[in-house]
Design a protein around this motif. Structure first.
Motif, PDB file in Angstrom:
ATOM      1  N   ARG A 223      59.354  31.522  40.140  1.00 59.34           N
ATOM      2  CA  ARG A 223      58.871  32.989  39.286  1.00 59.34           C
ATOM      3  C   ARG A 223      58.666  32.547  37.917  1.00 59.34           C
ATOM      4  O   ARG A 223      57.810  33.199  37.223  1.00 59.34           O
ATOM      5  CB  ARG A 223      59.511  33.746  39.951  1.00 59.34           C
ATOM      6  N   VAL A 224      59.439  32.044  37.326  1.00 56.78           N
ATOM      7  CA  VAL A 224      59.711  32.387  35.454  1.00 56.78           C
ATOM      8  C   VAL A 224      59.064  31.294  35.014  1.00 56.78           C
ATOM      9  O   VAL A 224      58.721  31.681  33.980  1.00 56.78           O
ATOM     10  CB  VAL A 224      61.186  32.509  35.097  1.00 56.78           C
ATOM     11  N   VAL A 225      58.728  30.234  35.936  1.00 52.68           N
ATOM     12  CA  VAL A 225      58.277  28.915  35.695  1.00 52.68           C
ATOM     13  C   VAL A 225      56.889  28.634  35.517  1.00 52.68           C
ATOM     14  O   VAL A 225      56.187  28.530  34.787  1.00 52.68           O
ATOM     15  CB  VAL A 225      59.205  27.539  35.746  1.00 52.68           C
ATOM     16  N   GLN A 226      56.246  29.673  36.375  1.00 51.76           N
ATOM     17  CA  GLN A 226      54.756  29.171  37.503  1.00 51.76           C
ATOM     18  C   GLN A 226      53.831  30.107  35.844  1.00 51.76           C
ATOM     19  O   GLN A 226      53.101  29.629  35.106  1.00 51.76           O
ATOM     20  CB  GLN A 226      54.483  30.436  38.084  1.00 51.76           C
ATOM     21  N   PRO A 227      54.246  31.285  35.571  1.00 46.94           N
ATOM     22  CA  PRO A 227      53.527  31.802  34.227  1.00 46.94           C
ATOM     23  C   PRO A 227      52.925  30.700  33.257  1.00 46.94           C
ATOM     24  O   PRO A 227      51.998  30.504  31.876  1.00 46.94           O
ATOM     25  CB  PRO A 227      53.640  33.347  33.438  1.00 46.94           C
ATOM     26  N   TRP A 228      54.119  30.079  32.686  1.00 44.89           N
ATOM     27  CA  TRP A 228      54.099  28.593  31.421  1.00 44.89           C
ATOM     28  C   TRP A 228      53.329  27.694  32.285  1.00 44.89           C
ATOM     29  O   TRP A 228      52.704  27.197  31.068  1.00 44.89           O
ATOM     30  CB  TRP A 228      55.304  28.626  31.464  1.00 44.89           C
ATOM     31  N   ARG A 229      53.277  27.513  33.439  1.00 44.44           N
ATOM     32  CA  ARG A 229      52.879  25.825  33.519  1.00 44.44           C
ATOM     33  C   ARG A 229      51.074  26.663  34.173  1.00 44.44           C
ATOM     34  O   ARG A 229      50.548  25.738  33.586  1.00 44.44           O
ATOM     35  CB  ARG A 229      53.307  25.938  35.454  1.00 44.44           C
ATOM     36  N   ALA A 230      50.990  27.593  34.228  1.00 53.98           N
ATOM     37  CA  ALA A 230      49.672  28.016  34.355  1.00 53.98           C
ATOM     38  C   ALA A 230      49.103  27.999  32.638  1.00 53.98           C
ATOM     39  O   ALA A 230      47.846  27.957  32.361  1.00 53.98           O
ATOM     40  CB  ALA A 230      49.472  29.711  34.476  1.00 53.98           C
ATOM     41  N   GLU A 231      49.885  28.300  31.098  1.00 49.16           N
ATOM     42  CA  GLU A 231      49.493  28.676  30.415  1.00 49.16           C
ATOM     43  C   GLU A 231      49.586  27.131  29.295  1.00 49.16           C
ATOM     44  O   GLU A 231      48.919  26.569  28.658  1.00 49.16           O
ATOM     45  CB  GLU A 231      50.680  29.382  29.392  1.00 49.16           C
ATOM     46  N   HIS A 232      50.355  26.138  29.992  1.00 45.39           N
ATOM     47  CA  HIS A 232      50.125  24.467  29.784  1.00 45.39           C
ATOM     48  C   HIS A 232      49.897  23.630  30.521  1.00 45.39           C
ATOM     49  O   HIS A 232      50.642  23.050  31.183  1.00 45.39           O
ATOM     50  CB  HIS A 232      51.648  24.917  28.971  1.00 45.39           C
ATOM     51  N   PRO A 233      48.765  23.530  31.587  1.00 41.91           N
ATOM     52  CA  PRO A 233      48.743  23.152  32.211  1.00 41.91           C
ATOM     53  C   PRO A 233      48.447  21.633  31.832  1.00 41.91           C
ATOM     54  O   PRO A 233      48.985  20.649  33.727  1.00 41.91           O
ATOM     55  CB  PRO A 233      46.781  23.645  33.020  1.00 41.91           C
ATOM     56  N   GLY A 234      48.126  20.944  30.850  1.00 40.52           N
ATOM     57  CA  GLY A 234      48.762  19.324  30.580  1.00 40.52           C
ATOM     58  C   GLY A 234      49.921  19.192  30.775  1.00 40.52           C
ATOM     59  O   GLY A 234      50.115  17.799  30.328  1.00 40.52           O
ATOM     60  N   VAL A 235      50.960  20.255  30.827  1.00 39.80           N
ATOM     61  CA  VAL A 235      52.517  19.605  30.971  1.00 39.80           C
ATOM     62  C   VAL A 235      52.904  19.245  32.250  1.00 39.80           C
ATOM     63  O   VAL A 235      52.040  19.897  33.240  1.00 39.80           O
ATOM     64  CB  VAL A 235      53.294  20.644  30.107  1.00 39.80           C
ATOM     65  N   THR A 236      53.612  17.817  32.813  1.00 38.34           N
ATOM     66  CA  THR A 236      54.285  17.660  33.512  1.00 38.34           C
ATOM     67  C   THR A 236      55.394  18.344  34.412  1.00 38.34           C
ATOM     68  O   THR A 236      56.126  18.012  33.107  1.00 38.34           O
ATOM     69  CB  THR A 236      53.728  16.051  34.164  1.00 38.34           C
ATOM     70  N   VAL A 237      55.678  19.230  34.659  1.00 42.36           N
ATOM     71  CA  VAL A 237      56.823  19.762  35.292  1.00 42.36           C
ATOM     72  C   VAL A 237      57.285  19.670  36.708  1.00 42.36           C
ATOM     73  O   VAL A 237      56.783  19.175  37.926  1.00 42.36           O
ATOM     74  CB  VAL A 237      56.591  21.938  35.386  1.00 42.36           C
ATOM     75  N   VAL A 238      58.368  19.219  36.246  1.00 40.00           N
ATOM     76  CA  VAL A 238      59.835  19.405  37.503  1.00 40.00           C
ATOM     77  C   VAL A 238      60.401  19.964  37.349  1.00 40.00           C
ATOM     78  O   VAL A 238      60.830  20.696  36.622  1.00 40.00           O
ATOM     79  CB  VAL A 238      60.643  17.885  37.456  1.00 40.00           C
ATOM     80  N   GLU A 239      60.900  20.516  38.705  1.00 37.85           N
ATOM     81  CA  GLU A 239      62.075  21.864  38.687  1.00 37.85           C
ATOM     82  C   GLU A 239      62.728  21.601  39.480  1.00 37.85           C
ATOM     83  O   GLU A 239      62.626  20.639  40.727  1.00 37.85           O
ATOM     84  CB  GLU A 239      61.590  22.937  39.556  1.00 37.85           C
ATOM     85  N   GLU A 240      64.059  21.478  38.747  1.00 33.94           N
ATOM     86  CA  GLU A 240      65.615  21.321  39.357  1.00 33.94           C
ATOM     87  C   GLU A 240      66.265  22.417  39.975  1.00 33.94           C
ATOM     88  O   GLU A 240      67.003  22.954  38.480  1.00 33.94           O
ATOM     89  CB  GLU A 240      65.855  20.149  38.264  1.00 33.94           C
ATOM     90  N   VAL A 241      67.188  22.433  40.397  1.00 33.98           N
ATOM     91  CA  VAL A 241      67.477  23.456  40.363  1.00 33.98           C
ATOM     92  C   VAL A 241      68.959  22.912  41.524  1.00 33.98           C
ATOM     93  O   VAL A 241      68.807  22.291  42.910  1.00 33.98           O
ATOM     94  CB  VAL A 241      66.913  24.207  41.966  1.00 33.98           C
ATOM     95  N   LEU A 242      70.582  23.118  41.606  1.00 36.77           N
ATOM     96  CA  LEU A 242      71.985  22.403  41.272  1.00 36.77           C
ATOM     97  C   LEU A 242      72.742  23.659  41.247  1.00 36.77           C
ATOM     98  O   LEU A 242      72.696  24.059  40.983  1.00 36.77           O
ATOM     99  CB  LEU A 242      72.050  20.770  40.671  1.00 36.77           C
ATOM    100  N   ASN A 243      73.562  23.311  42.477  1.00 41.22           N
ATOM    101  CA  ASN A 243      74.989  24.248  42.415  1.00 41.22           C
ATOM    102  C   ASN A 243      75.947  23.432  41.633  1.00 41.22           C
ATOM    103  O   ASN A 243      76.430  22.518  42.317  1.00 41.22           O
ATOM    104  CB  ASN A 243      75.456  23.999  44.168  1.00 41.22           C
ATOM    105  N   ALA A 244      75.580  23.106  39.848  1.00 42.94           N
ATOM    106  CA  ALA A 244      76.551  23.177  39.339  1.00 42.94           C
ATOM    107  C   ALA A 244      76.958  23.492  38.253  1.00 42.94           C
ATOM    108  O   ALA A 244      76.250  24.629  37.888  1.00 42.94           O
ATOM    109  CB  ALA A 244      76.208  21.660  39.293  1.00 42.94           C
ATOM    110  N   ARG A 245      77.894  22.929  37.545  1.00 43.42           N
ATOM    111  CA  ARG A 245      77.898  23.829  35.948  1.00 43.42           C
ATOM    112  C   ARG A 245      76.918  23.357  35.072  1.00 43.42           C
ATOM    113  O   ARG A 245      76.368  22.273  35.066  1.00 43.42           O
ATOM    114  CB  ARG A 245      79.339  23.432  35.251  1.00 43.42           C
ATOM    115  N   PRO A 246      76.105  24.895  34.599  1.00 36.61           N
ATOM    116  CA  PRO A 246      74.545  24.264  33.795  1.00 36.61           C
ATOM    117  C   PRO A 246      74.933  23.056  33.073  1.00 36.61           C
ATOM    118  O   PRO A 246      74.243  22.025  32.306  1.00 36.61           O
ATOM    119  CB  PRO A 246      74.244  25.291  33.046  1.00 36.61           C
TER     120      PRO A 246
END
Length: 309
Positions: A223-246
């Protein structure tokens, strides 16, 4: 040219690494570079012996050499070198702030920080900590070795730590822009942990709380990444979600070859308490590549949800 990047120098190898990184950053932004050397204007008994005058002359030489270093390597870059008669913290904060006649403040402030080894990250000194607590712009810490290829400041990927509920817009804006300028992929990391009550009550073992939280976290990151994907379409993005300490996850991703790590720092107006959050503090001490610390302010809704925290 629009805007400017500020870098603090003192002649140390760390500050020269920061100088080179800042010059490259300014060139990539199409911005100017402002090289700052702080020289406190104080009178001591040593001035009778000429020690203070000699030190001041050496400071002038250091600043001139820093300016020449940039002009030789980046001849097209607009460079201003200033010697400021204040202590380093005050000098860097003031030079990074809003200029006269309505000119905006610095886009980024770059500081050198002594490395503690190949994977140990930074030694964040008192000047850096105090500057981080006061400046309004993003601060990038660069350790010695980045300019000579010992670090990992050029290749790899941009890694950004994301909290969907605090500062996501500011942090993601900085990270996406950095990735786009460098032509690097971006890894958006959201690390979460179960509340302590769930862990000790054994609830997580009896129901699939972890699975539900993981699915929810993935949805929130998208949800929060999508607007920036649209604004920077040339950037390859990997989204990673983990149950761990940041901090642990960000340090591991950085050690795997990141070119830049981006984290947030909540702006705290109170002069008391810690001004650098636990995640940003840990990342600065355990990441080998440059680290950008991006300030953000909580929205009224976020402040209300946080209560007295």
């Amino acid at each position: 040219m629009s805007g400017f990047v500020v870098v603090g120098v003192d002649g140390s190898p760390e500050s020269l690494a920061a100088l080179d990184w800042a010059a490259q950053e300014a060139a990539g932004r199409g911005a100017g570079l402002r090289v700052v050397l702080a020289w406190p204007s104080v009178v001591t008994p040593l001035s009778v012996l000429g020690a203070v005058d000699a030190a001041r002359r050496q400071a002038e030489v250091t600043l001139r050499e820093a300016e020449l270093r940039v002009r030789e390597r980046w001849p097209e870059l607009a460079v201003t070198a200033v010697q400021v008669p204040h202590d380093p913290v005050r000098a860097l904060v003031e030079e990074s702030g809003e200029r006269t006649e309505g000119e905006a403040g610095a886009e980024t402030l770059v500081l050198g920080s002594r490395g503690l080894g190949a994977v140990a990250g930074f030694l964040v000194g008192s000047v850096s900590r105090r500057v981080l607590a006061k400046v309004e712009c993003p601060v990038v810490l660069v350790r010695k070795g980045e300019a000579e290829g010992e670090g990992q400041g050029e290749g790899g990927e941009v890694v950004v730590g994301v909290d969907p509920y605090q500062g996501a817009a500011e942090v993601l804006a900085h990270a996406f822009a950095a990735a786009e300028r460098r032509g690097l992929p971006l890894r958006a990391v959201y690390a979460w942990t179960l509340p302590v009550a769930y862990q000790y009550a054994g609830i997580a073992a009896s129901v699939d709380v972890s699975g539900e939280m993981q699915t929810f976290a993935e949805t929130e990151l998208t949800r929060v990444v999508q607007p920036w994907r649209a604004e920077h379409p040339g950037v390859t993005v990997v989204e990673e979600v983990l149950n761990a300490r940041p901090a642990k996850v960000l340090a591991e991703r950085a050690a795997a070859g990141a070119g830049l790590v981006v984290v947030g720092r909540r702006v705290r107006r109170s002069p008391l308490g810690a001004h650098l959050g636990s995640v940003a503090h840990a990342v600065l001490h355990h990441v080998p590549c440059p680290v950008a610390v991006v300030p953000y302010e909580r929205t009224p809704e976020e402040e209300q949800e946080a209560g007295d925290e």
